[in-house]
Write a protein that holds these residues in place. Structure first.
Motif, PDB file in Angstrom:
ATOM      1  N   UNK B  98      -5.243 -52.303  77.833  1.00  7.08           N
ATOM      2  CA  UNK B  98      -6.262 -53.144  77.189  1.00  7.08           C
ATOM      3  C   UNK B  98      -5.575 -54.339  76.528  1.00  7.08           C
ATOM      4  N   UNK B  99      -4.445 -54.064  75.886  1.00  8.12           N
ATOM      5  CA  UNK B  99      -3.724 -55.159  75.231  1.00  8.12           C
ATOM      6  C   UNK B  99      -3.358 -56.223  76.268  1.00  8.12           C
ATOM      7  N   UNK B 100      -2.931 -55.766  77.452  1.00  5.85           N
ATOM      8  CA  UNK B 100      -2.606 -56.703  78.532  1.00  5.85           C
ATOM      9  C   UNK B 100      -3.804 -57.538  78.929  1.00  5.85           C
ATOM     10  N   UNK B 101      -4.960 -56.893  79.038  1.00  5.62           N
ATOM     11  CA  UNK B 101      -6.160 -57.634  79.435  1.00  5.62           C
ATOM     12  C   UNK B 101      -6.583 -58.612  78.353  1.00  5.62           C
ATOM     13  N   UNK B 102      -6.314 -58.228  77.115  1.00  7.15           N
ATOM     14  CA  UNK B 102      -6.729 -59.065  75.995  1.00  7.15           C
ATOM     15  C   UNK B 102      -5.821 -60.275  75.780  1.00  7.15           C
ATOM     16  N   UNK B 103      -4.690 -60.322  76.500  1.00  4.05           N
ATOM     17  CA  UNK B 103      -3.816 -61.487  76.332  1.00  4.05           C
ATOM     18  C   UNK B 103      -4.623 -62.755  76.543  1.00  4.05           C
ATOM     19  N   UNK B 104      -5.419 -62.753  77.577  1.00  6.98           N
ATOM     20  CA  UNK B 104      -6.128 -63.974  77.940  1.00  6.98           C
ATOM     21  C   UNK B 104      -7.624 -63.914  77.712  1.00  6.98           C
ATOM     22  N   UNK B 105      -8.119 -62.742  77.418  1.00 10.97           N
ATOM     23  CA  UNK B 105      -9.569 -62.646  77.226  1.00 10.97           C
ATOM     24  C   UNK B 105      -9.943 -63.360  75.932  1.00 10.97           C
ATOM     25  N   UNK B 106     -10.895 -64.299  75.990  1.00 15.40           N
ATOM     26  CA  UNK B 106     -11.211 -65.047  74.769  1.00 15.40           C
ATOM     27  C   UNK B 106     -11.853 -64.147  73.710  1.00 15.40           C
ATOM     28  N   UNK B 107     -11.681 -64.546  72.472  1.00 10.16           N
ATOM     29  CA  UNK B 107     -12.305 -63.792  71.391  1.00 10.16           C
ATOM     30  C   UNK B 107     -13.667 -64.401  71.094  1.00 10.16           C
ATOM     31  N   UNK B 108     -14.517 -64.421  72.133  1.00 11.93           N
ATOM     32  CA  UNK B 108     -15.804 -65.109  71.980  1.00 11.93           C
ATOM     33  C   UNK B 108     -16.980 -64.138  72.000  1.00 11.93           C
ATOM     34  N   UNK B 109     -16.683 -62.873  71.679  1.00  4.30           N
ATOM     35  CA  UNK B 109     -17.768 -61.881  71.719  1.00  4.30           C
ATOM     36  C   UNK B 109     -19.030 -62.339  70.983  1.00  4.30           C
ATOM     37  N   UNK B 110     -18.920 -62.944  69.811  1.00  3.63           N
ATOM     38  CA  UNK B 110     -20.148 -63.297  69.098  1.00  3.63           C
ATOM     39  C   UNK B 110     -21.015 -64.295  69.861  1.00  3.63           C
ATOM     40  N   UNK B 111     -20.405 -65.108  70.722  1.00  2.00           N
ATOM     41  CA  UNK B 111     -21.217 -66.077  71.451  1.00  2.00           C
ATOM     42  C   UNK B 111     -21.281 -65.772  72.940  1.00  2.00           C
ATOM     43  N   UNK B 112     -20.799 -64.611  73.312  1.00  3.96           N
ATOM     44  CA  UNK B 112     -20.796 -64.253  74.735  1.00  3.96           C
ATOM     45  C   UNK B 112     -22.068 -63.501  75.072  1.00  3.96           C
ATOM     46  N   UNK B 113     -22.663 -63.842  76.238  1.00  2.41           N
ATOM     47  CA  UNK B 113     -23.898 -63.183  76.672  1.00  2.41           C
ATOM     48  C   UNK B 113     -23.719 -61.684  76.851  1.00  2.41           C
ATOM     49  N   UNK B 114     -22.489 -61.266  77.112  1.00  2.60           N
ATOM     50  CA  UNK B 114     -22.259 -59.864  77.416  1.00  2.60           C
ATOM     51  C   UNK B 114     -22.140 -59.023  76.136  1.00  2.60           C
ATOM     52  N   UNK B 115     -21.887 -59.697  75.034  1.00  2.99           N
ATOM     53  CA  UNK B 115     -21.620 -58.990  73.786  1.00  2.99           C
ATOM     54  C   UNK B 115     -22.709 -57.974  73.470  1.00  2.99           C
ATOM     55  N   UNK B 116     -22.281 -56.764  73.124  1.00  5.29           N
ATOM     56  CA  UNK B 116     -23.254 -55.735  72.807  1.00  5.29           C
ATOM     57  C   UNK B 116     -23.585 -54.856  73.993  1.00  5.29           C
ATOM     58  N   UNK B 117     -23.213 -55.304  75.186  1.00  5.17           N
ATOM     59  CA  UNK B 117     -23.373 -54.416  76.350  1.00  5.17           C
ATOM     60  C   UNK B 117     -22.205 -54.667  77.303  1.00  5.17           C
ATOM     61  N   UNK B 118     -21.029 -54.798  76.690  1.00  2.70           N
ATOM     62  CA  UNK B 118     -19.842 -55.191  77.439  1.00  2.70           C
ATOM     63  C   UNK B 118     -18.961 -53.955  77.631  1.00  2.70           C
ATOM     64  N   UNK B 119     -18.679 -53.665  78.873  1.00  3.63           N
ATOM     65  CA  UNK B 119     -17.830 -52.509  79.165  1.00  3.63           C
ATOM     66  C   UNK B 119     -16.431 -52.717  78.585  1.00  3.63           C
ATOM     67  N   UNK B 120     -15.968 -53.964  78.604  1.00  4.09           N
ATOM     68  CA  UNK B 120     -14.644 -54.243  78.047  1.00  4.09           C
ATOM     69  C   UNK B 120     -14.617 -53.969  76.544  1.00  4.09           C
ATOM     70  N   UNK B 121     -15.673 -54.374  75.860  1.00  6.49           N
ATOM     71  CA  UNK B 121     -15.755 -54.043  74.431  1.00  6.49           C
ATOM     72  C   UNK B 121     -15.707 -52.533  74.234  1.00  6.49           C
ATOM     73  N   UNK B 122     -16.527 -51.841  74.992  1.00  8.89           N
ATOM     74  CA  UNK B 122     -16.595 -50.379  74.837  1.00  8.89           C
ATOM     75  C   UNK B 122     -15.236 -49.739  75.077  1.00  8.89           C
ATOM     76  N   UNK B 123     -14.574 -50.179  76.154  1.00 15.34           N
ATOM     77  CA  UNK B 123     -13.306 -49.551  76.511  1.00 15.34           C
ATOM     78  C   UNK B 123     -12.215 -49.911  75.501  1.00 15.34           C
ATOM     79  N   UNK B 124     -12.311 -51.132  74.957  1.00 12.28           N
ATOM     80  CA  UNK B 124     -11.336 -51.533  73.949  1.00 12.28           C
ATOM     81  C   UNK B 124     -11.446 -50.629  72.726  1.00 12.28           C
ATOM     82  N   UNK B 125     -12.680 -50.419  72.323  1.00 16.15           N
ATOM     83  CA  UNK B 125     -12.893 -49.525  71.175  1.00 16.15           C
ATOM     84  C   UNK B 125     -12.431 -48.110  71.525  1.00 16.15           C
TER      85      UNK B 125
END
Lengths: 434, 905
Positions: B98-125
Motif C-alpha cells: 500500500x505504501x508503494x501505491x501511495x507514493x504517487x496516489x494523490x491525497x485528494x480523497x476529500x475532493x475525489x468522486x470515489x471517496x467514501x466508496x474507494x477500494x483503495x481507501x478501504x484496503x489502506x485502512x
C-alpha cells in the motif's frame, strides 16, 4: 572481429573461430568442423542426444544455470502442436557482452546448435530473438541464415533427413524485461513485454500456445562442440556439475578487460591477475560483481573462489551471465548502488507493485543520498525496500534489483554511513564553499 | 445445478477450514469471511498476481515456524495448506505494498468522486499503512476525454491492470490499452475520444480507486453515504439486470450494478448504467392535467372514475414498459376483454408463441449465467449487442468454454487468468451468427451467415433438419448456407451445453419456429428468446389482443398507460384512432406525442418512483422498488387506476386471477416483512441529511415518509443486518465501502447471494403450467404441424414436443423495391434512455442502410418512405435488403420489415 587480445590461459571451444579471418562466413565454418555435429545428430535418436547433453553438464548460460539436457527432456514429443526453438539473444544484463561476439563472429555455430535442438525435440521452426540495440547483428545473423539456406542446410529436408527446419530472426525493442523468457515470448507474439505466469512453463506452453525450447545464445553455441567431442569430454573441461567453458566478460578496473573463454571453476583472482593482467594503475581490489549487475557483490577477501554456479551460490551470489565487473579501492559504492538501481528502475516493466514502485523509490533515495541529501533512516529504508522485493515480485527483475542492493548495503554499510557523515558534516570542504 | 467438488482442508492461523481445491486461497479466504486486501484480482476476472497485495505466510507443515510469503491469489487451496494472514511479516509486507501505491496516489480523497466508496481507501485502512515516508514529488499524467460516461483521472492510478483486463480481455474492447512502462504505465486510449466498448461504464466499479468515475454522477454529485438507495431492475432492455439506484433530494443521481449471480453478475451495459437520467428530464410530467389545465390529484382521479363510469365501452391499452401490476390494474379496471396489449400484433403473436414454445419445452431457457457457460451458440436473427447488450458480454465469455478444456488438460488452474489466456490464445469455441447484417459480435463468431430474415429462418430449419430427420427440410439452400449449416451441426453434435438464441427483432415467425425446432431436436439444448422490452413477456401473460384490435374496436374512450403509441404504429393510424376516440386518458411520465392527444394526462411514476414486477426474457419475475418517497401528484399507474391498499394487494389479486403468474409473490418479501421487527433502511447509516436536508424549511426532524408497498424504509433507521437478496438496497459492509462489499453478501465469492439470487422463474424447462402447444396451434396459427415426431434411431429420445413444419420460401429480391429491416442501436433505439443527456450524445443520426453495391447506385443521400436520408454502407446486407435504424425519430412508428422503393435525390 574481436575486441581484446586473447589470453594464453583461455580454453577455446566456442570462441575457437573468433580470430579466424572472415569467421562469420559459412565456408570458414565448414572448414573448421562446421555442420558436422548436426549431421551426426541426425543419425542419433533424440534420447541419445539428450543423454549426451546431460553428460556434458552444460548449464544455461543466460544466468539461471539450469541443466540444459534436463530442459530439453521437458519438451513433450507426443503433441499435435508445432514445437519452437527460441534463442534468447536479448543480451542486456549490464556487464555482459558475450552473445554479441558469438553472433558477430560465429553465427553458424549458433544456427547449428539450434538445428540440433530442433531435431532433438521435433521442431521445425526456430527464432533468434535479438536485442533491439544489436541492430548490426541482425544483418550478420540474417546473412548466415541465408547462406545456410543457399547450401540447403536449412529449409526442406535438412541433409537428406526428411526433416524440415527454418530459422528466423526477430528483434526486441530494447526492453531488458524481454530477456526474461516469458516476457520474451509475449514480445515475440507481438504483445506487451510483461512476464507470464509459470506454470505452465515454456517447455509445455510457450510461443503460440505450443511447446517451446528456449535457451540462451551461448548455450546453443556450445551444443555443436558437445556433440563433436562428446558430452563427457566437454564436462571434463569444467568442474563437477558445471561442465565445459564459458565466456567471461571481464570489465572494470583491470589492465586487460575483455571477453575470455575459460573453464568453469577458474579462480576469480587468477582471472584478474593472470588473464586480465592485474588491477589497473596498481590499485587494490575492493570488490567484484561476479555475474552481471544483478549478482550480489563479492568483497575482495571473498574473491579467491572458483567461478562456477555452485561456488557462487555458496557465497550467496550468482555466476549469472558471466559478466564480471572488477572494482578497485577508489570505487564509490554509493554511486555504484545508485547507478545500478537507475538501470533497474528504468527497465521495470510496470507489472507488479513491489518492483515498479520499489525500484522508483529506491532510485530516488539513492540519487538523493549520493547527492548529499541523505538521512540516517535512509540506510535501513533502502534495505527494507529491497527486501520487500526479494522473492516477492512477479518475475526475477525485482530480485535482480534487490539482490545487488542488499549486497551493497550489507557488505558496505560503512561506506554508506561514511558518505552520510561526509555529506552532513558542516565542516566538510564541499559545504564550506557555500 | 449441484456440482460435486472435493473439499480440502486449509489451515488458517492453525484452524481448519473446508475449501474448494479448484480455487485459489484469496477466493477461498474471502468466501470464508476473512478480510484479506487485494487489487488486481476480481471475482469475474481471476488472478494475475500483479499487485502482490494479498500476501500471506505459507508454512510447509505444523512444525514450520519460519514460512514464506506467497500471494494468496496465486496459490491453490490444496489440501493441508497452512497459512497465516495475521503473520507480522506478511502484514508488514501488505502495508508496504500500500505504501508503494501511495507514493504517487494523490491525497485528494476529500475532493475525489470515489471517496467514501474507494477500494483503495478501504484496503489502506485494512493494512494499517498510515505514515508517509516518501519525500519526493508525485508523478503526474495528462488525463483524457473518454466520452460522456466516464471521467479520467490518471494521477490516481495504482496500476492494478484491472481496467485493461476488463476492457480488452473480458469485454473485447480494442481502443483502450496500457502504455509505457516502469512507474509511467498509463491506461487510456491512444488519443482522446469516446470509449467504443458498450461496457466501458463498468470501469467505474472495476477500477479500485477514482481513475474512472461516473461522469453523469459528477454533474449532480453526492457521496455514496449521502445517497438513498433502492433495489431496482433495469428497464432498458428485456434482460432485467439488477441495479441499485441512488437518489438525493429530488433527483436520481446514479445507477450501479446490483449483483445477481444468475442474471447480470458484476456487470451492466452502458445504456443500463447511464440511461437513468430520463427520470430527471425536463420532459417529465410532474403534474396531472385536464386538457391544458393543471389538475389536482384527487380531482384527476375523480375525473378518471367518472369517465370510466360514463363510458361503458372504455378500453385499456397496456404497455411492455409498465410493470405487471400497472398493466393488471388497467386490465382489472376495464375488464380483461377490453384490455389490449399496446403493441402491434406482429410483435404480440411472436411473444405468445415464444411463451408457448418455452412452456412446452423440452429446452429450458437459460439465465445469463447459463448463457455464459454454454459451449456452442447459434444466434438466429438477433443483433445481441444492440438489443440485449448484457447478453453479448455473457456470450463473449461463452466462447471460452470449449477452449478452456485445453487449460484443464494442461492442469492450468482456471482462476489463473493469464495462464489460461496464454494457453487459449485466440482459440474460441463454436459461436455462429445468422443475421441480415453485420453485428458487434462477429469478431468472436466462428462463422456468420447473412441473409434476409426468411433466409435466416431457412438456415435455422436446415440446422434442425441436419440434426434430426423429423424436422422439415428447406429446399434449394445456397452453397454458403449449406456450409454454414454443416459447421453449426457439427459443432452442436459435439457440444455439451448448446444454446440457441433468437427473438422478435425481425418480427419473423419463421425464425422463432426454426429456433424452436433446433432446440427441440438437440438434446441438452437451451433456448433463449430476446424480447423487445423490459416487460414484454409480462404483458403477453396478461393479454392476447393487440393494438390493432384496439383500433378496430373503435372505442369511444381509451386509457393508455406508459405507452407512446406513435412508436408502435404509423402516425396516420394512431392519429385516426385518437380522432375517433372521444375521451383519451394517458398515464405517463415523459411528454410524448401520445400525451399531446390526451384529454386527461395523469402524472405517473417512473421505475425510480414505483414498485412492481417485471418479467424478463427468461421469464424471471423480478421486483423493483422505488427510491423516491410517495408523492401526492406523481403516482404509480396502478395507484391511479385502482383502490388497492398497497402493492401486495395488487399482486394477490393478479396471482390469483391470471394463469401463469401465481408465483410472482415470491419474487420478493411482502411489505409486511420485518427483520427483528424493523424495516430495511434505504439510507446508509452515515446518511448525513437526516436533520439537515430540510433545515431551510424547519429544524424539526420530520417523520420519515411511510412506505406501504415495501419492507424498505425511507430512513437510515432499520435493521442493519443483511436483508434477503431481493431487498438489498446497496452493498456495504464494515470496512468495505466500495462495490467490492458484494463479497460479503454472497454464499461464496461469485456464487449466489445469501438465500439465493432474487427473482422467480415463471416457466421452468418444459414443465410450465401453460397451454400445450398443439392446442394453441389451431387458434392462432395456420401452420401445419407434425402431430407426433417421427422417431428414428438417431434421436429417439431427443424430444417430446412437436416440430414446426412450414419452412418459409427463399427470399426473392424485387425489382426496384427493397425489404427494409430494422437495425438496432444500443444508444438510440430505446425510448426512455433517449431522454438521458449523456446517452443522447451517442445517438446516430437517422440513415438509410444499404450494402456497398446499392450504396454506390444511390450516392450520399436517398429517399425512402417519403424521407430523404443519408446513406450508410452497412456490411452484410443481402441483395434486395436495406435497413432503417429502429426507434430513431422521425423513423419511429414505421412498421418494419416492410417493402419500399428507394429513389435517388
Amino acid at each position: 572481429m574481436i575486441y581484446n587480445e586473447p589470453s594464453p590461459l583461455e580454453v577455446k571451444v566456442i570462441s575457437q573461430r573468433f580470430t579466424l579471418p572472415n569467421s562469420a562466413a559459412i565456408d570458414t565454418y565448414l572448414a573448421t568442423d562446421g555442420y558436422l555435429a548436426v549431421k551426426k545428430a541426425l543419425g542419433m535418436t533424440p534420447e541419445a542426444i539428450i543423454d549426451e547433453m546431460k553428460a556434458s553438464n552444460l548449464r544455461g548460460r543466460g544466468g539461471a544455470g539450469f541443466p540444459t539436457g534436463m530442459k530439453w527432456s521437458f519438451v513433450p514429443r507426443k503433441t499435435d502442436k508445432p514445437r519452437y526453438i527460441i534463442c534468447n539473444s536479448d543480451e542486456s544484463e549490464p556487464g555482459t557482452c558475450k552473445d554479441r561476439l558469438l553472433m558477430e563472429n560465429d553465427p553458424h555455430q549458433l544456427l547449428e546448435g539450434m538445428m540440433i535442438a530442433g531435431w532433438t525435440v521435433g521442431s521445425n521452426k526456430g527464432y533468434v530473438f535479438i536485442r533491439g540495440e544489436y541492430r548490426y547483428l541482425i544483418d550478420i545473423v540474417d546473412r548466415a541464415i541465408a547462406e545456410a539456406y543457399e547450401r540447403g542446410f536449412l529449409g526442406k529436408n535438412v541433409f537428406g533427413s526428411g526433416w524440415d527446419f527454418d530459422i528466423y530472426t526477430h528483434t526486441g525493442a530494447g526492453a531488458y524485461e524481454c530477456g526474461e523468457e516469458s516476457a520474451l515470448l509475449e514480445s515475440l507474439e507481438g504483445k506487451r513485454g510483461i512476464p507470464r505466469l509459470k506454470p505452465p512453463f515454456p517447455a509445455v506452453v510457450g510461443a503460440w500456445q505450443s511447446p517451446t525450447l528456449l535457451n540462451n545464445c551461448e548455450t546453443f553455441s556450445a551444443v555443436p562442440a558437445i556433440l563433436r567431442m562428446g558430452g563427457p569430454a566437454y564436462a571434463e573441461l569444467g568442474t563437477p556439475k558445471n561442465g565445459g567453458t564459458r565466456l567471461f566478460c571481464i570489465s572494470g578496473h583491470v589492465n586487460k578487460p575483455g571477453v575470455y573463454e575459460l573453464p568453469l571453476g577458474f579462480n576469480l583472482l587468477r582471472m584478474i591477475d593472470e588473464v586480465c593482467g592485474g588491477m589497473r594503475n596498481g590499485k587494490k581490489l575492493k570488490a567484484v560483481i561476479p555475474g552481471g549487475s544483478s549478482s550480489p557483490v563479492l568483497k575482495a577477501q571473498e574473491c579467491d573462489v572458483p567461478m562456477d554456479f555452485d561456488s557462487m551460490a555458496k557465497l550467496k551470489t550468482m555466476a549469472g551471465s558471466g559478466g564480471v565487473v572488477v572494482l578497485d579501492e577508489d570505487t564509490d559504492i554509493v554511486q555504484l548502488a545508485m547507478r545500478t538501481m537507475k538501470f533497474y528502475q528504468h527497465e521495470s516493466c510496470g507489472w507488479c507493485i513491489p518492483c515498479r514502485e520499489g525500484t522508483t523509490w529506491l532510485k530516488k533515495i539513492l540519487d538523493r543520498f549520493h547527492e548529499g541529501d541523505g538521512r540516517s533512516e535512509d540506510i535501513p529504508l533502502i534495505g527494507e525496500l529491497a527486501r520487500n522485493m526479494l522473492g516477492r515480485t512477479f518475475c526475477a527483475l525485482g530480485d535482480a534489483a534487490a539482490m545487488p542492493t542488499i549486497g551493497f548495503i550489507e557488505k558496505f554499510r560503512d561506506e554508506f554511513e561514511a558518505h552520510l557523515l561526509k555529506t552532513q558534516d558542516p565542516q566538510s570542504p564541499e559545504l564550506i564553499v557555500l | 445445478m449441484p456440482v460435486e467438488i472435493d473439499v480440502t482442508t486449509v489451515y488458517i492461523e492453525d484452524r481448519p477450514y473446508p475449501m474448494d481445491p479448484e480455487q485459489n486461497l484469496l477466493h477461498q479466504c474471502l468466501s470464508a469471511g476473512f478480510n484479506l486486501p487485494y487489487f488486481c484480482w476480481h471475482p469475474a476476472l481471476g488472478s494475475v498476481g500483479a499487485c502482490r497485495q494479498c500476501a500471506v505466510k505459507q508454512f510447509k507443515d505444523e512444525h514450520d515456524k519460519h514460512g514464506r510469503i506467497v500471494m494468496a491469489c496465486m496459490t491453490p487451496a490444496s489440501d493441508g495448506t497452512r497459512i497465516s494472514i495475521k503473520d507480522s511479516e506478511a502484514a508488514a509486507f501488505r502495508a508496504g505494498i500500500i505504501e508503494g501505491m501511495m507514493l504517487n496516489h494523490p491525497h485528494d480523497c476529500p475532493v475525489c468522486d470515489e471517496g467514501g466508496e474507494c477500494h483503495l481507501q478501504d484496503m489502506t485502512v485494512m493494512t494499517g499503512h498510515d505514515y508517509r515516508r516518501y519525500r519526493f514529488e508525485k508523478r503526474t499524467f495528462r488525463n483524457q476525454y473518454l466520452g460522456p460516461f466516464l471521467n479520467h483521472e490518471m494521477n490516481r492510478c495504482i496500476q492494478c491492470y484491472r481496467c485493461v483486463r476488463f476492457y480488452r480481455e473480458y469485454a473485447g474492447g480494442a481502443d483502450f490499452n496500457s502504455f509505457a512502462l516502469r512507474n509511467l504505465v498509463y491506461f487510456g486510449r491512444d488519443k482522446d475520444g469516446v470509449l467504443e466498448n458498450e461496457f466501458a461504464g463498468n470501469l467505474v466499479e472495476v477500477c479500485p480507486t477514482g481513475v474512472f468515475t461516473d461522469a453523469t454522477l459528477k454533474r449532480h454529485y453526492t457521496r455514496k453515504w449521502d445517497l438513498e438507495f433502492s433495489p431496482s431492475i433495469c428497464t432498458q432492455c428485456s434482460l432485467g439486470c439488477n441495479i441499485s439506484i441512488g437518489k438525493r433530494y429530488d433527483t436520481l443521481r446514479r445507477v450501479v450494478n446490483r449483483y445477481n449471480g444468475e442474471v447480470n453478475g458484476y456487470f451492466l451495459c452502458d445504456r443500463g448504467r447511464f440511461g437513468y437520467e430520463f427520470v430527471n428530464s425536463e420532459r417529465r410530467i410532474r403534474q396531472s392535467r385536464l386538457r391544458t389545465e393543471a389538475i389536482g390529484p384527487d380531482a384527476a382521479k375523480r375525473h378518471l372514475r367518472d369517465l370510466v363510469a360514463s363510458n361503458p365501452g372504455v378500453i385499456g391499452i397496456g404497455s411492455p414498459r409498465a410493470s405487471l401490476e400497472s398493466n393488471f390494474a388497467l386490465r382489472a379496471l376495464v375488464g380483461p376483454d377490453r384490455f389490449y396489449a399496446g403493441i402491434p400484433s406482429s410483435e404480440l403473436e411472436l411473444l405468445r408463441l415464444m411463451l408457448d414454445i418455452l412452456r412446452s419445452g423440452p429446452a429450458g431457457t437459460p439465465s445469463l449465467r447459463e448463457v455464459e457457460s454454454s459451449d456452442a451458440v447459434l444466434v438466429l436473427g438477433e443483433d445481441v449487442m444492440n438489443v440485449a447488450p448484457r447478453m453479448a458480454l455473457s456470450l463473449r465469455q461463452s466462447v471460452r468454454q470449449q477452449p478452456i478444456e485445453i487449460a484443464k488438460r494442461l492442469h492450468v488452474a482456471l482462476w489463473q487468468d493469464h495462464g489460461v489466456r496464454e494457453v487459449l490464445q485466440d482459440a474460441k469455441g463454436p459461436f455462429f451468427i445468422a443475421t441480415s447484417s453485420a453485428t458487434r459480435l462477429d469478431d468472436i463468431a466462428t462463422e456468420c451467415c447473412r441473409g434476409a430474415p426468411d433466409d435466416v429462418a431457412r438456415v435455422g430449419y436446415a440446422i434442425a433438419r441436419a440434426l434430426h430427420s423429423s424436422s422439415p427440410e428447406p429446399q434449394d439452400l445456397a452453397d454458403n448456407q449449406r456450409a454454414f449449416v454443416e459447421s453449426v451441426t457439427n459443432a452442436f453434435k459435439m457440444a455439451k451445453r448448446p444454446l440457441v438464441i433468437s427473438g422478435a427483432s425481425y418480427r419473423n415467425i419463421g425464425i422463432i419456429r426454426a429456433a424452436a425446432n433446433v432446440s427441440r431436436v438437440l438434446p441438452g439444448a437451451t433456448l433463449s428468446f430476446i424480447t423487445p422490452e423490459c416487460n414484454s413477456f409480462g404483458l403477453a401473460f396478461l393479454t392476447g389482443t393487440s393494438l390493432e384490435a384496439a383500433i378496430k374496436a373503435k372505442p369511444t374512450a381509451a386509457i393508455v398507460i406508459e405507452n407512446d403509441l406513435y412508436r408502435r404504429l404509423p402516425a396516420p393510424e394512431v392519429d385516426s384512432f385518437f380522432s375517433q376516440c372521444a375521451h383519451v386518458v394517458v398515464l405517463d411520465h415523459l411528454e410524448n406525442r401520445t400525451t399531446t392527444r390526451a384529454e386527461l394526462v395523469l402524472s405517473t411514476a417512473t421505475f425510480a418512483e414505483a414498485d412492481g414486477t417485471l418479467v424478463n426474457n427468461e421469464c424471471r419475475a423480478q421486483r423493483f422498488f422505488g427510491v423516491f418517497p410517495p408523492s401526492e401528484t406523481i403516482r404509480q399507474s396502478w395507484q391511479w387506476l385502482g383502490e388497492w391498499e398497497n402493492l401486495d394487494r395488487v399482486i394477490a389479486d393478479m396471482s390469483g386471477g391470471v394463469p401463469g403468474l401465481s408465483g410472482i409473490a415470491q419474487a420478493a418479501p411482502s411489505a409486511a416483512f420485518r427483520m427483528s421487527g424493523a424495516k430495511v433502511p434505504r439510507e446508509p447509516h452515515r446518511w448525513s441529511g437526516r436533520t439537515a436536508v430540510l433545515a431551510n424549511i424547519t429544524v424539526d426532524e420530520p417523520k420519515p415518509p411511510v412506505d406501504l408497498n415495501s419492507p424498505l424504509s425511507f430512513s437510515m433507521e432499520g435493521n442493519p443486518d443483511q436483508p434477503p437478496a431481493a431487498l438489498i438496497p446497496f452493498f456495504w459492509s464494515p470496512g468495505w465501502n466500495s462495490a467490492q462489499a458484494t463479497n460479503k453478501f454472497q454464499e461464496e465469492i461469485a456464487g449466489p447471494l445469501r438465500g439465493g439470487d432474487p427473482g422467480v422463474r415463471l416457466i421452468e424447462a418444459g414443465q410450465g403450467e401453460g397451454i400445450p402447444m398443439a392446442s394453441r396451434a389451431a387458434e392462432s396459427d395456420e401452420d401445419a404441424r407434425l402431430s407426433a415426431p417421427n422417431r428414428d434411431r438417431q434421436g429417439a429420445d431427443a424430444f417430446n414436443g412437436a416440430l414446426f413444419a412450414s419452412v418459409p420460401s427463399a427470399f426473392q429480391p424485387r425489382e426496384n423495391e427493397w425489404l427494409i429491416i430494422p437495425l438496432f442501436h444500443i444508444f438510440g433505439s430505446d425510448e426512455l434512455s433517449r431522454a438521458a443527456p449523456a446517452v443522447a450524445q451517442l445517438f446516430p443520426d437517422p440513415y438509410l442502410a444499404l450494402n456497398a453495391d446499392d450504396a454506390a447506385k444511390f450516392g450520399a443521400e436517398a429517399s425512402v418512405m417519403g424521407r430523404n436520408l443519408p446513406v450508410r454502407v452497412t456490411p452484410g446486407l443481402p441483395q434486395g435488403v436495406a435497413g432503417l435504424p429502429s426507434g430513431l425519430p422521425p423513423l419511429e412508428g414505421i412498421m418494419l420489415p416492410a417493402w419500399s422503393g428507394i429513389s435517388r435525390i
